[in-house]
Design a protein around this motif. Structure first.
Motif, PDB file in Angstrom:
ATOM      1  N   ALA A 183       0.835  -1.209   0.000  1.00 12.56           N
ATOM      2  CA  ALA A 183       0.000   0.000   0.000  1.00 12.56           C
ATOM      3  C   ALA A 183       0.867   1.256   0.000  1.00 12.56           C
ATOM      4  N   CYS A 184       1.954   1.237   0.766  1.00 13.10           N
ATOM      5  CA  CYS A 184       2.867   2.383   0.782  1.00 13.10           C
ATOM      6  C   CYS A 184       3.495   2.599  -0.587  1.00 13.10           C
ATOM      7  N   GLN A 185       3.825   1.504  -1.243  1.00 13.57           N
ATOM      8  CA  GLN A 185       4.420   1.645  -2.570  1.00 13.57           C
ATOM      9  C   GLN A 185       3.430   2.278  -3.545  1.00 13.57           C
ATOM     10  N   ALA A 186       2.174   1.871  -3.476  1.00 13.12           N
ATOM     11  CA  ALA A 186       1.152   2.459  -4.349  1.00 13.12           C
ATOM     12  C   ALA A 186       0.970   3.947  -4.049  1.00 13.12           C
ATOM     13  N   LEU A 187       0.950   4.287  -2.753  1.00 13.60           N
ATOM     14  CA  LEU A 187       0.813   5.696  -2.389  1.00 13.60           C
ATOM     15  C   LEU A 187       2.028   6.507  -2.838  1.00 13.60           C
ATOM     16  N   ALA A 188       3.233   5.927  -2.697  1.00 11.65           N
ATOM     17  CA  ALA A 188       4.443   6.637  -3.111  1.00 11.65           C
ATOM     18  C   ALA A 188       4.404   6.956  -4.600  1.00 11.65           C
ATOM     19  N   ILE A 189       3.942   6.007  -5.396  1.00 10.27           N
ATOM     20  CA  ILE A 189       3.837   6.247  -6.837  1.00 10.27           C
ATOM     21  C   ILE A 189       2.851   7.369  -7.127  1.00 10.27           C
ATOM     22  N   GLN A 190       1.737   7.350  -6.422  1.00 12.68           N
ATOM     23  CA  GLN A 190       0.720   8.372  -6.647  1.00 12.68           C
ATOM     24  C   GLN A 190       1.211   9.756  -6.201  1.00 12.68           C
ATOM     25  N   VAL A 191       1.882   9.821  -5.057  1.00 14.33           N
ATOM     26  CA  VAL A 191       2.416  11.098  -4.583  1.00 14.33           C
ATOM     27  C   VAL A 191       3.459  11.620  -5.564  1.00 14.33           C
ATOM     28  N   ARG A 192       4.293  10.712  -6.061  1.00  9.10           N
ATOM     29  CA  ARG A 192       5.327  11.133  -7.012  1.00  9.10           C
ATOM     30  C   ARG A 192       4.704  11.682  -8.288  1.00  9.10           C
ATOM     31  N   ARG A 193       3.624  11.063  -8.719  1.00  9.01           N
ATOM     32  CA  ARG A 193       2.944  11.552  -9.922  1.00  9.01           C
ATOM     33  C   ARG A 193       2.376  12.947  -9.714  1.00  9.01           C
ATOM     34  N   THR A 194       1.814  13.196  -8.543  1.00 10.83           N
ATOM     35  CA  THR A 194       1.239  14.525  -8.309  1.00 10.83           C
ATOM     36  C   THR A 194       2.324  15.593  -8.220  1.00 10.83           C
ATOM     37  N   ARG A 195       3.544  15.177  -7.851  1.00 10.41           N
ATOM     38  CA  ARG A 195       4.630  16.134  -7.691  1.00 10.41           C
ATOM     39  C   ARG A 195       5.453  16.315  -8.965  1.00 10.41           C
ATOM     40  N   THR A 196       5.287  15.439  -9.928  1.00  4.26           N
ATOM     41  CA  THR A 196       6.056  15.529 -11.169  1.00  4.26           C
ATOM     42  C   THR A 196       5.298  16.421 -12.147  1.00  4.26           C
ATOM     43  N   LEU A 197       5.594  17.689 -12.108  1.00  2.00           N
ATOM     44  CA  LEU A 197       4.919  18.667 -12.949  1.00  2.00           C
ATOM     45  C   LEU A 197       5.630  18.783 -14.299  1.00  2.00           C
ATOM     46  N   PRO A 198       4.983  19.332 -15.292  1.00  2.00           N
ATOM     47  CA  PRO A 198       5.541  19.340 -16.646  1.00  2.00           C
ATOM     48  C   PRO A 198       6.668  20.331 -16.868  1.00  2.00           C
ATOM     49  N   VAL A 199       6.940  21.184 -15.899  1.00  2.00           N
ATOM     50  CA  VAL A 199       8.012  22.166 -16.062  1.00  2.00           C
ATOM     51  C   VAL A 199       8.850  22.191 -14.790  1.00  2.00           C
ATOM     52  N   VAL A 200      10.155  22.212 -14.959  1.00  2.00           N
ATOM     53  CA  VAL A 200      11.094  22.287 -13.850  1.00  2.00           C
ATOM     54  C   VAL A 200      11.811  23.633 -13.941  1.00  2.00           C
ATOM     55  N   THR A 201      12.010  24.294 -12.822  1.00  2.00           N
ATOM     56  CA  THR A 201      12.570  25.641 -12.877  1.00  2.00           C
ATOM     57  C   THR A 201      13.694  25.829 -11.879  1.00  2.00           C
ATOM     58  N   ARG A 202      14.538  26.815 -12.184  1.00  2.00           N
ATOM     59  CA  ARG A 202      15.514  27.363 -11.241  1.00  2.00           C
ATOM     60  C   ARG A 202      15.578  28.864 -11.464  1.00  2.00           C
ATOM     61  N   ASN A 203      15.908  29.589 -10.407  1.00  2.00           N
ATOM     62  CA  ASN A 203      16.034  31.048 -10.464  1.00  2.00           C
ATOM     63  C   ASN A 203      14.726  31.729 -10.855  1.00  2.00           C
ATOM     64  N   ILE A 204      13.620  31.093 -10.544  1.00  2.00           N
ATOM     65  CA  ILE A 204      12.296  31.644 -10.845  1.00  2.00           C
ATOM     66  C   ILE A 204      11.426  31.474  -9.601  1.00  2.00           C
ATOM     67  N   ASP A 205      10.678  32.485  -9.248  1.00  2.00           N
ATOM     68  CA  ASP A 205       9.759  32.383  -8.122  1.00  2.00           C
ATOM     69  C   ASP A 205       8.549  31.562  -8.558  1.00  2.00           C
ATOM     70  N   ALA A 206       8.552  30.293  -8.172  1.00  2.00           N
ATOM     71  CA  ALA A 206       7.469  29.391  -8.543  1.00  2.00           C
ATOM     72  C   ALA A 206       6.677  28.938  -7.320  1.00  2.00           C
ATOM     73  N   SER A 207       6.646  29.763  -6.298  1.00  2.00           N
ATOM     74  CA  SER A 207       5.918  29.400  -5.084  1.00  2.00           C
ATOM     75  C   SER A 207       4.428  29.251  -5.331  1.00  2.00           C
ATOM     76  N   ALA A 208       3.923  29.850  -6.408  1.00  2.00           N
ATOM     77  CA  ALA A 208       2.497  29.744  -6.711  1.00  2.00           C
ATOM     78  C   ALA A 208       2.074  28.312  -7.025  1.00  2.00           C
ATOM     79  N   LEU A 209       3.043  27.455  -7.325  1.00  2.00           N
ATOM     80  CA  LEU A 209       2.702  26.068  -7.657  1.00  2.00           C
ATOM     81  C   LEU A 209       2.524  25.195  -6.417  1.00  2.00           C
ATOM     82  N   ARG A 210       2.769  25.751  -5.242  1.00  2.00           N
ATOM     83  CA  ARG A 210       2.452  25.086  -3.973  1.00  2.00           C
ATOM     84  C   ARG A 210       3.152  23.736  -3.811  1.00  2.00           C
ATOM     85  N   LEU A 211       4.381  23.654  -4.223  1.00  2.00           N
ATOM     86  CA  LEU A 211       5.109  22.391  -4.097  1.00  2.00           C
ATOM     87  C   LEU A 211       6.032  22.478  -2.899  1.00  2.00           C
TER      88      LEU A 211
END
Length: 670
Positions: free
Chosen positions: A96-124
């Motif tokens: 069950a933990c493994q299934a949840l880990a996969i799901q949490v990882r999916r929600t956190r893997t957004l289509p854009v990765v940034t540096r040097n940009i204020d991206a706090s609006a994405l609530r990550l």
């Protein structure tokens, strides 16, 4: 050890033998932990055979329970049924933990990765511990340890309380992990969705309005190709942007103030078409380069990560770009001779803006030691034995240099050495062993000349300062690779601070060891340009290292392992004409060192000045100015192209004369 542990554990369970059972179980657990820490490729291979860590742990626990049943055959076996049920609950929680880990990882893997940009609006927010998120094997081994220890204690004492307590602790750990991950899936704890992240990215593009940028895609060891262009890019007119394609590469880019975005998917990359971005420079070719070249509103310039006489510097793929920016006339001639389809009108000479940090030639060595930099290139993809000198000549060159008591050797092999030809990797290892042995011998001969203990302390302090600056760009832990790299706000001036800290670190590095001690430089620090400034002589292969080193006009030598005669070798590779040529036996090293120590015996001094002009172009205007001029011109071409596209997209409106003619002919009514 793993296979033997299961065999012995089975024997111990069937005899039954508590010592065998305990020793085999402990050995198996230790081997499994070592497998996940130091031999992950073997762990992956076992997984392909369906002998995963979960299966191994289940078998280990099954053998323990079997041993307990054999030991307690004369007693009531029903009391162990509760233990078996507890183990089943534990494994259910693991899955069950493994299934949840996969799901949490999916929600956190957004289509854009940034540096040097204020991206706090994405609530990550910060990710859960890596043990819960992506180290399922290590999580199982860690959480199962109390249960395993309890079962072993019961086997030794005969009291089932130990096993019950151990299983209960393992189940409790599983429950805590399950709750920790499940909380991350609550609506209030989820980050922005992919659609929201892309909308945010487009809004940021509209606000920032980038004009110039760099596109880069590559493997783990290729980040240096992009890093060498960071400072020139930062000095361009306009608003720069770095576009990457691989998530891991966001970490590999050195500290910079330039905003960085990573767009792994092609569909998301195409959103740049409607941005203000006008031109991109490309330090390398990759399979994903063709994807960004589809964007018609952006102009593209190939700048390469280095220039040499090798065929790879005239790749036919270069004709796919709008322009090819080269250092000097030599590269223009190289493309003309290669005849790979690059139009001469599309070639722009910009020099090498990175070379400002290289110090000019100051004459013969002034100290007691002549510093020689041996920087061979790697073996390349084409299998040409002349690409690298490491295999056929490297050990001979190093042996000849170490034989001279007045030589200090700096050995800096290419990062990819040995990645194609195992012989190159083996020779590289032997060379480093030779250098270490020479240092041991020299240390026994030199009791003086050692730096004060404060020098080592200063290097440690400078390294800590530099690490603090270069890692502070990230708000997450080193293990949190699934999440976006979000900085709460860009920090202007970081690049300047890092440059100052890097310079201080290099000064402390060179002062931290005796002047007679040879050095093996395999990491990113000190930089190759820093090694250039310390060297009195360079020995290398046909590579861009020669072209860059020529900025100093110091003596250099090129190793000929191509099988060609010296005359043919010089004719085939123009960068060799202002340097000495070494044969694989390195017999010319003593004469080469003599010409460095006595410049009046140097036959190539004037030739180096001429070759520098031919390879790198004129020093006036400076390369930085020419680079900026080329960027401005390409941006203007992009503006003209966009204007033409807009005109062609307008609907055709008939003129008044055409309307009158049609009206008179009866084609228009009313």
């Amino acid at each position: 050890m793993l296979a033997l542990s299961f065999t012995v554990q089975a024997v111990g369970a069937l005899l039954p033998s508590v010592p065998l059972l305990a020793a085999a179980t402990a050995t198996g657990l230790a081997a499994d932990v070592a497998l996940h820490r130091w031999q992950r490729s073997l762990a992956a291979t076992l997984g392909k055979l369906h002998a995963t860590v979960t299966v191994r742990q289940v078998v280990r626990d099954l053998l323990l329970v079997t041993g307990l049943l054999r030991i307690e055959e004369q007693h009531d076996e029903q009391r162990y049924l509760v233990l078996v049920c507890g183990l089943l609950v534990f494994y259910a929680l693991h899955f069950a933990c493994q299934a949840l880990a996969i799901q949490v990882r999916r929600t956190r893997t957004l289509p854009v990765v940034t540096r040097n940009i204020d991206a706090s609006a994405l609530r990550l927010s910060a990710a859960p511990p890596a043990l819960l998120m992506r180290r399922s094997g290590q999580r199982l081994l860690a959480f199962a340890l109390p249960a395993t220890a309890g079962l072993l204690a019961t086997a030794a004492t005969g009291s089932a309380r130990w096993a019950a307590a151990g299983v209960a602790l393992s189940v409790a750990a599983g429950v805590v992990a399950f709750v920790t991950l499940a909380v991350r899936l609550l609506p209030g704890r989820r980050p922005a969705t992919s659609e929201q992240a892309l909308e945010w990215f487009e809004a940021w593009l509209a606000e920032y309005q980038p004009t110039v940028g760099m596109y880069f895609s590559g493997g783990n060891s290729s980040a240096y190709q992009a890093n060498m262009w960071l400072e020139p890019l930062a000095r361009l007119e306009g608003r720069p942007l770095i576009v990457l394609r691989e998530r891991f590469m966001v970490r590999k880019i050195a500290s910079t103030d330039i905003p960085i975005v990573c767009l792994p998917k092609v569909a998301d990359l195409m959103r740049l078409e409607h941005s203000t971005l006008k031109m991109l420079i490309h330090p390398s070719n990759s399979g994903k380069t063709s994807q960004v070249l589809r964007i018609p509103t952006i102009k593209h310039a190939f700048v390469n990560h280095g220039e040499s006489d090798k065929l790879s510097s005239c790749n036919p793929y270069a004709k796919a770009y709008d322009e090819v920016w080269v250092a000097g006339p030599a590269a223009r001639e190289r493309y003309a001779l290669a005849d790979v389809g690059v139009d001469d009108r599309d070639i722009v000479e910009i020099g090498r803006p990175q070379l400002d940090a290289i110090q000019p030639y100051a004459g013969a060595p002034t100290g007691a030691y002549t510093t020689v930099l041996y920087a061979p290139t790697w073996e390349g993809w084409d299998g040409n034995p002349g690409n690298t000198s490491v295999v056929e000549a490297g050990e001979n060159i190093v042996r000849a240099l170490l034989a001279d008591p007045a030589v200090r050797l700096l050995y800096k092999p290419h990062p990819l050495t040995g990645s194609v030809d195992p012989r190159a990797g083996a020779a590289n290892v032997r060379i480093q062993e030779m250098i270490r042995a020479a240092n041991v011998s020299r240390a026994a001969q030199h009791t003086d000349g050692r730096p004060a203990p404060s020098a080592a302390a200063e290097l440690t302090r400078r390294a800590a300062d530099l690490d603090r600056l270069t890692t502070a760009s990230f708000r997450d832990s080193a293990d949190d690779v699934e999440r976006m790299l979000l900085q709460t706000a860009p920090e202007p001036g970081r690049a300047a601070a890092v440059a100052a800290a890097s310079a201080a670190w290099e000064a402390a590095f060179w002062a931290s060891f005796p002047v007679w001690e040879h050095q093996i430089v395999t990491g990113p620090r000190p930089t190759v340009y820093g090694c250039f400034n310390m060297a009195d002589l360079l020995i290398s292969d046909v590579s861009s290292v020669i072209s860059d080193y020529l900025a100093s006009e110091k003596p250099y030598a090129v190793t000929n392992t191509s099988g060609l005669t010296e005359q043919d070798f010089r004719a085939a590779f123009p960068t060799v004409r202002a340097g000495a040529v070494l044969t694989p036996d390195a017999s010319g090293v003593p004469a080469l060192l003599d010409s460095v120590r006595h410049p009046e015996n140097d036959p190539y001094a004037e030739a180096r000045t001429d070759l520098k002009l031919h390879l790198l172009g004129p020093s006036d205007p400076p390369s930085v100015v020419r680079f900026n001029d080329a960027s401005r011109a390409l941006c203007e071409a992009a503006d003209a192209h966009r204007a033409g596209m807009a005109v062609r997209a307008l609907p055709v409106i008939p003129s008044q004369r055409e309307n009158d003619a049609k009206l008179n002919s009866g084609h228009l009514k009313g």
